[in-house]
Design a protein around this motif. Structure first.
Motif, mmCIF file in Angstrom:
data_model
loop_
_atom_site.group_PDB
_atom_site.id
_atom_site.type_symbol
_atom_site.label_atom_id
_atom_site.label_comp_id
_atom_site.label_asym_id
_atom_site.label_seq_id
_atom_site.Cartn_x
_atom_site.Cartn_y
_atom_site.Cartn_z
ATOM 1 N N THR B 40 0.819 -1.302 0.072
ATOM 2 C CA THR B 40 0.062 0.093 -0.140
ATOM 3 C C THR B 40 0.915 1.169 -0.090
ATOM 4 O O THR B 40 0.622 2.126 -0.928
ATOM 5 C CB THR B 40 -0.857 -0.015 1.322
ATOM 6 O OG1 THR B 40 -1.789 -1.171 1.324
ATOM 7 C CG2 THR B 40 -1.762 1.250 1.291
ATOM 8 N N VAL B 41 1.875 1.272 1.035
ATOM 9 C CA VAL B 41 2.964 2.329 0.959
ATOM 10 C C VAL B 41 3.343 2.536 -0.248
ATOM 11 O O VAL B 41 3.656 3.758 -0.916
ATOM 12 C CB VAL B 41 3.479 2.372 2.276
ATOM 13 C CG1 VAL B 41 4.793 3.382 2.172
ATOM 14 C CG2 VAL B 41 2.748 2.477 3.408
ATOM 15 N N ARG B 52 5.770 12.717 4.824
ATOM 16 C CA ARG B 52 4.404 13.093 4.715
ATOM 17 C C ARG B 52 3.312 12.113 4.904
ATOM 18 O O ARG B 52 2.102 12.124 4.789
ATOM 19 C CB ARG B 52 3.854 14.235 3.736
ATOM 20 C CG ARG B 52 4.704 15.423 3.900
ATOM 21 C CD ARG B 52 4.017 16.524 2.874
ATOM 22 N NE ARG B 52 4.817 17.854 2.846
ATOM 23 C CZ ARG B 52 5.563 17.914 1.917
ATOM 24 N NH1 ARG B 52 5.635 17.120 0.859
ATOM 25 N NH2 ARG B 52 6.518 19.070 2.069
ATOM 26 N N LEU B 53 3.924 10.987 5.601
ATOM 27 C CA LEU B 53 2.923 9.871 5.610
ATOM 28 C C LEU B 53 3.023 9.230 7.036
ATOM 29 O O LEU B 53 4.159 9.052 7.578
ATOM 30 C CB LEU B 53 3.601 8.651 4.702
ATOM 31 C CG LEU B 53 2.570 7.204 4.673
ATOM 32 C CD1 LEU B 53 2.732 6.875 3.220
ATOM 33 C CD2 LEU B 53 3.177 6.340 5.807
ATOM 34 N N LEU B 66 6.444 -1.104 11.732
ATOM 35 C CA LEU B 66 7.816 -0.759 11.694
ATOM 36 C C LEU B 66 8.602 -1.906 10.887
ATOM 37 O O LEU B 66 9.445 -1.601 9.955
ATOM 38 C CB LEU B 66 8.447 -0.285 12.883
ATOM 39 C CG LEU B 66 8.193 0.963 13.426
ATOM 40 C CD1 LEU B 66 8.524 1.165 14.995
ATOM 41 C CD2 LEU B 66 8.325 2.236 12.589
ATOM 42 N N ALA B 67 8.421 -3.019 11.469
ATOM 43 C CA ALA B 67 8.789 -4.235 10.535
ATOM 44 C C ALA B 67 8.675 -4.304 9.174
ATOM 45 O O ALA B 67 9.302 -4.632 8.344
ATOM 46 C CB ALA B 67 8.498 -5.578 11.209
ATOM 47 N N LEU B 72 10.144 3.893 7.860
ATOM 48 C CA LEU B 72 9.305 4.816 8.541
ATOM 49 C C LEU B 72 9.654 5.462 9.934
ATOM 50 O O LEU B 72 10.057 4.510 10.735
ATOM 51 C CB LEU B 72 7.821 4.030 8.910
ATOM 52 C CG LEU B 72 6.928 5.041 9.175
ATOM 53 C CD1 LEU B 72 6.326 5.901 8.046
ATOM 54 C CD2 LEU B 72 5.691 4.139 9.789
ATOM 55 N N PRO B 73 9.862 6.754 10.246
ATOM 56 C CA PRO B 73 10.050 7.184 11.303
ATOM 57 C C PRO B 73 9.196 6.733 12.557
ATOM 58 O O PRO B 73 7.861 6.734 12.244
ATOM 59 C CB PRO B 73 10.156 8.776 11.272
ATOM 60 C CG PRO B 73 10.042 8.975 9.902
ATOM 61 C CD PRO B 73 9.319 7.802 9.053
#
Lengths: 353, 353
Positions: B40-41, B52-53, B66-67, B72-73
């Motif tokens: 999706t991302v 901005r996500l 996160l895995a 991603l922060p």
């Protein structure tokens, strides 16, 4: 004295994925907590001193035998370099017993069948041992059929033999019948299931072997002459003999064959659906291990490891092991063997055999 | 500027045993090699700068997010202490985006659906972003139905909206229809699948929230006033809001709702049989992993670990994971959720959830 020859050479591919290379049917705890082999040995223990028992098995299965029977001296595992069906296996056992006692009475028992009444089973064996002690005969155990089974061989009873009701002459050995024949046998009352259990003096069996399978007999005598455990002797014997069953090669041809008409519950556990006959069902499902079965009538579900959850399936076999899952309708369970062969056709799947 | 709010709070029990506690549907590589969330991302990446996500998910699912999305922060994972359906989740995302850009356009996308044509999907989203930039409207993506699906919600199109063929007013939101209605919708050409994708300015959404779900709006403003990340603020927000979907709570009641009539292949992957619609079949079997399927037409077989061998079953779902096996007819796959609940009823089986 009585010596036991336990036959544990089978492969049992029809119980894949539970049965695997090196872990054939007789090494599985299919019914109780013990392996079928251990249950067999325990069942005959009251009839045979433990030091008079040998197990015939494939060379690659010796470790599995010892794992199943921790008390067995390793030299009592008689290994076959290749499988050659039951006649050579029984011959090997007979030669082993004869060395220890020329008048030995052999109790030949398969190790992968189920027996539902150990006392009745032993009583039938005791009748056979008694007869074998007195007579120059080959004695089989015949089980009164309880269903028109087409998967078993049968014995046709002849006249009663000297010693009272259970002992009969065997008129003939009958191959697996078709369904109408099986119904006829069930109704007729003259046919018994041939459960592959034989009782006879080693000497009497070897005389029958000499007459009906002379090439096996000669190879056996050569092996024995070289020394039973001499290097290469066992290999030479197995290289010389054909693959032949004791039934076809000896019993069907011999004339002095008797049977003990028996009626203990017995099943040869031919494939997964057989478990339905020997294990209790709950809501129509025979389940072992961690199994959640909802509306699965007539199914056989075996979880060796992990959980199986099934919903709304009918008459299905589901088996889960550590690394494989089998799903097949009960009525096609005989085809598991072919399925396993197809698995073997792909290199990366050999590890599942 | 465009901000993306990816909704990843679903539980996905209908994909047990592959989906488990802490490993919901969006974290599974159900279709390709990537998880649905990662796919999706990646799919929206050309439309939104990565910084901005944000992903909204359950607190216990943050690690799984996160895995799945190593880049991603961690502060872009907006965690919910409890699930309260989509309206509070989107509100949380809108507040997050508004802090970074008061004029932010939100792209709200679920993370557990399948899209068969990424370019067509992005083209539809671009139309929506363009419209959201120009108009004070809530814009949904509506997918032209390709079958009379009773498992999805629908949008009924109203008149064409200012900007050409794909953009329409939404006359009404329609709940999952029965089969006759679904056929009518398919034939009529005025209904679209509601795929839960929304595009709108944060400001416009929050105004609609204030009007239609004022208690959610007020709780959101209180949280924001305390500081978005202030200790206890998130908990207070979730304690104050009802469980309500963005569709029911906001969209159905708002008047300024438009839809982009789209026709990319889309599936919400509601349960195991959905894989048949999105994966290729071989000999009638959709198989993933090490699967040997012989004469199993219409079956969906997924082996995450180990091998599944199936013979002669029809229209069955079979799933094998490291510690569990599921067997259920396709037509009853919706009941897997109930089966999982029954598993949870036994203490020693909780580990399989």
């Amino acid at each position: 004295v009585t010596h036991a020859i336990v036959l544990a050479g089978g492969r049992g591919e029809r119980f894949w994925p539970l049965s695997r290379a090196g872990r054939a049917k007789q090494f599985l705890p299919l019914v109780g907590e013990k392996t079928l082999l251990a249950a067999t040995v325990e069942r005959i223990a009251p009839l045979v001193a433990p030091w008079r028992l040998a197990v015939v098995t494939g060379r690659d299965q010796a470790d599995a035998v010892l794992a199943s029977l921790p008390g067995l001296p390793p030299e009592h595992v008689l290994t076959e370099p290749v499988g050659r069906n039951t006649a050579p296996a029984v011959a090997l056992g007979a030669a082993w017993a004869r060395r220890r006692d020329p008048e030995a009475v052999l109790l030949v028992v398969p190790s992968d069948a189920w027996v539902g009444d150990d006392a009745a089973y032993r009583a039938a064996l005791a009748v056979a041992v008694d007869a074998a002690t007195r007579e120059e005969a080959l004695i089989t155990l015949g089980v009164v059929p309880t269903r028109p089974e087409t998967g078993y061989g049968y014995l046709e009873m002849g006249e009663a033999a000297g010693d009272g009701p259970p002992l009969h002459r065997v008129a003939r050995f009958v191959e697996k019948p078709d369904a109408p024949k099986a119904l006829e046998y069930l109704a007729g009352g003259r046919h018994l299931w041939n459960c592959g259990i034989f009782v006879m003096r080693a000497r009497v069996f070897l005389a029958a072997l000499e007459r009906h399978l002379p090439e096996v007999f000669r190879a056996l005598e050569e092996m024995d002459a070289r020394g039973f455990e001499a290097p290469g002797a066992r290999e030479a014997f197995y290289a010389a003999v054909p693959s032949v069953s004791i039934d076809y090669g000896v019993m069907e041809k011999a004339e002095n064959v008797l049977t003990v008409r028996s009626s203990f519950p017995w099943d040869d556990l031919g494939s997964w659906p057989a478990l339905e006959r020997v294990l209790p069902a709950e809501e129509g499902v025979v389940a072992r291990g961690e199994v959640l079965a909802v509306e699965c009538p007539g199914s056989v579900i075996y979880a060796e490891e992990g959980v199986v959850a099934a919903l709304g399936v009918k008459d299905l076999v589901i088996v889960r092991t550590r690394d494989a899952t089998l799903v097949v309708p009960k009525e096609r369970a005989q085809e598991v063997r072919a399925l396993v062969q197809r698995l073997g056709g792909r290199d990366e799947w050999r590890r599942y055999l």
